[in-house]
Design a protein around this motif. Structure first.
Motif, PDB file in Angstrom:
ATOM      1  N   MET A 174      -3.421   6.697   6.680  1.00  0.00           N
ATOM      2  CA  MET A 174      -2.447   6.724   7.779  1.00  0.00           C
ATOM      3  C   MET A 174      -3.036   7.353   9.032  1.00  0.00           C
TER       4      MET A 174
ATOM      5  N   GLY B 187       7.090   3.855   6.023  1.00  0.00           N
ATOM      6  CA  GLY B 187       6.575   3.177   7.205  1.00  0.00           C
ATOM      7  C   GLY B 187       5.741   4.082   8.087  1.00  0.00           C
ATOM      8  N   TYR B 188       5.679   3.743   9.358  1.00  0.00           N
ATOM      9  CA  TYR B 188       4.825   4.427  10.334  1.00  0.00           C
ATOM     10  C   TYR B 188       5.606   5.479  11.116  1.00  0.00           C
TER      11      TYR B 188
ATOM     12  N   HIS C 268       0.804  -1.231   0.000  1.00  0.00           N
ATOM     13  CA  HIS C 268       0.000   0.000   0.000  1.00  0.00           C
ATOM     14  C   HIS C 268       0.837   1.283   0.000  1.00  0.00           C
ATOM     15  N   SER C 269       1.979   1.247  -0.654  1.00  0.00           N
ATOM     16  CA  SER C 269       2.852   2.421  -0.829  1.00  0.00           C
ATOM     17  C   SER C 269       3.291   3.049   0.491  1.00  0.00           C
ATOM     18  N   TYR C 270       3.488   2.237   1.536  1.00  0.00           N
ATOM     19  CA  TYR C 270       4.003   2.740   2.813  1.00  0.00           C
ATOM     20  C   TYR C 270       5.531   2.831   2.739  1.00  0.00           C
TER      21      TYR C 270
ATOM     22  N   ASP D 171      -2.268  11.959   3.454  1.00  0.00           N
ATOM     23  CA  ASP D 171      -2.012  10.589   3.892  1.00  0.00           C
ATOM     24  C   ASP D 171      -3.140  10.024   4.746  1.00  0.00           C
TER      25      ASP D 171
ATOM     26  N   HIS E  41       1.665  -3.489   4.786  1.00  0.00           N
ATOM     27  CA  HIS E  41       2.374  -2.212   4.923  1.00  0.00           C
ATOM     28  C   HIS E  41       3.878  -2.368   5.118  1.00  0.00           C
TER      29      HIS E  41
ATOM     30  N   THR F 265      -1.104   5.469   0.447  1.00  0.00           N
ATOM     31  CA  THR F 265      -0.518   6.705   0.978  1.00  0.00           C
ATOM     32  C   THR F 265      -0.295   7.667  -0.193  1.00  0.00           C
TER      33      THR F 265
END
Length: 513
Positions: A362, A35-36, A30-32, A376, A254, A76
């Motif tokens: 996100m 990352g977070y 999902h184009s992360y 996002d 992700h 994202t």
């Protein structure tokens, strides 16, 4: 010590069986790319771990097949970089040899996917056996039913199967997606007659349908899945029609984990899972330099696309902007969901606003909110160049409005619906009650503190894409029953930006009635 014992067993397997294969798998990236916010995930860290796993197999003289279970695209703001081609280019950087088409990979339509694949121009094979193409998609041989490989003398066929769930198909209309179980069995039987040693179904259908696929199959040897973001720490073993166990694996989403599967391919399509492990990806793990540079290039392209405003502060929030956490949607109403419903109602001049957590992207932590955060947090467009989905509204009478709300409350599988302007009480039926177990009943419905009048007209605001999906999915004759929509001409990202600027600091809403 455990690692040494496992390595020894694998080396013994190599010497006693010449048919060992290592499979590395990802899904629902999902184009992360970065990352977070809490340091979990990130493509550069994922690539470093992937390289480590492959190098370990190389040292043991075992070849590796790298596969991806689809949904490498929308998720994202990075999805929009380079007209979507960078998500596919990322697969090449990972060394991914084959990926199946996920529903979020064709959300801009089959023709857009075609342009992305052509622009990316990578060796990664994109497959789906059950997508029925139309000429306007121009997909042609860009998406094939399967891909063939030979590793360690094993003749492998990987069959792609995409989800056929009806609520996703509208984006690819007038093309459509056939039943993956029926198509999977036809393709697997063909592969067997063509002398393939190992038949893998690379699916984007979810574990429930993966199980059904295995149970109804005679020729599929292994299922590598995606779509429902399941973390399967152990291979799920499901017996097929011949009572043979078919392993099913999936690696969450992700880029938070990567799967490493070692199998021994024996005669007559018998396979043994030698070892299986999901490896978590998080700081302070090292980053692979080439992928880190690629991510930075993509980040620059994305920022340029937004006129350099991506990191511009627009306000402050004391609450989190709800969205995905640890790879999973949080499907419940929230303070932020009520704000989203309110801004929709305000933008459309409506009495009621509706927001679904199902569409959130996100999760953004409390603190300074940048313009890019709104993108996002709600990363959806109908076509490249849009500033988010458009906000629309429809008019209905009080009686229908009550029926609508009660129908939503009665849904067993909630999608995290938040309303602005509506108050109601509800009771949830015990799960063990026949027919109605798990459902909810709503009563004492009020609009802005006042009783809803049966014959009075009310306007409800929501994402125009929802209405578009329903209308495209309905037969032509049935479309007439759908209420006339009023387009607001306003799109989510500028509406969200203006709202945050005006209402900072963002807190939970208090009733104004």
């Amino acid at each position: 010590m455990k690692k040494y014992i496992l390595s020894s067993l694998l080396l013994l397997s190599v010497s006693s069986h010449a048919k060992l294969l290592h499979i590395i798998h990802t899904n629902d990236l999902h184009s992360y790319f970065v990352g977070y916010q809490n340091g979990k995930g990130g493509y550069a860290r994922l690539k470093a771990k992937l390289n480590e796993l492959k190098a370990d197999a190389d040292a043991k003289g075992v070849e590796t097949l790298i596969v991806d279970g689809g949904d490498f695209g929308e998720g994202t703001s990075f999805f929009m970089s380079n007209e979507g081609a960078d998500c596919i280019k990322a697969l090449e950087h990972f060394g991914t040899e084959v990926s199946v088409v996920g529903n979020h990979d064709y959300m801009l339509g089959g023709n857009a996917l075609s342009k992305q694949i052509k622009k990316a121009n990578v060796p990664t094979k994109i497959i789906s056996a059950n997508i029925v193409q139309t000429p306007d998609m121009e997909l042609g041989d860009l998406v094939k039913p399967y891909a063939d490989f030979e590793k360690n003398g094993i003749k492998i066929r990987v069959i792609g199967l995409s989800t056929s769930e009806p609520h996703f198909q509208y984006a690819i209309s007038p093309g459509y997606i056939n039943d993956p179980i029926a198509v999977g069995n036809i393709e697997a039987a063909k592969a067997k007659t063509e002398g393939k040693d190992l038949i893998i179904a690379l699916t984007h259908i979810g574990t429930m349908y993966d199980k059904l696929l295995a149970q109804n199959s005679t020729d599929i040897d292994l299922i590598v899945g995606g779509h429902d973001h399941k973390r399967l720490d152990q291979a799920m073993m499901i017996k097929n029609k011949n009572k043979k166990e078919v392993p099913i694996v999936q690696a969450e989403s992700h880029g938070l984990v990567v799967g490493s599967l070692w199998i021994d391919v024996k005669e007559n399509h018998e396979i043994e899972v030698v070892s299986y492990k999901l490896h978590d990806i998080a700081a302070p793990m090292p980053e692979e330099p080439a992928m880190a540079n690629f991510v930075m290039e993509v980040q620059d392209r994305r920022n340029e696309m937004f006129g350099g405003r991506f990191d511009e502060p627009i306000g402050f929030s004391e609450i989190k902007l709800t969205g995905y956490e640890d790879g999973h949607a949080v499907l419940q109403k929230s303070c932020w969901g009520e704000h989203m419903a309110k801004m929709s109602a305000d933008a459309a001049g409506a009495d009621v606003g509706l927001h679904m957590a199902f569409f959130e992207g996100m999760m953004i932590l409390p603190g300074v909110i940048k313009f890019g955060d709104v993108v996002d947090n709600f990363p959806h467009i109908r076509q490249l160049g849009d500033m988010g989905w458009e906000i629309a509204s429809f008019e209905t009478d009080g009686k229908t409005l009550k029926l609508l709300l009660r129908a939503i409350a009665a849904m067993k599988k909630q999608m995290g619906i938040s309303f602005y302007g509506l108050d109601y009480n509800f009771v949830r039926m015990p799960d063990n009650l026949p027919g109605v177990g798990g459902m909810s009943y709503a009563w004492n419905l009020k609009l802005h503190g006042k009783k809803i009048v049966k014959d009075q007209k009310y306007r409800v605001a929501f994402p125009a894409e929802m209405a578009h999906a329903v209308k495209v999915s309905l037969p032509k004759k049935a479309q007439a029953i759908f209420p006339n929509l009023k387009a607001s001409g306003k799109y989510y990202w500028p509406v969200m930006e203006e709202y945050i600027r005006k209402n900072s600091p963002i807190k939970c809403l208090t009733k104004q009635w």
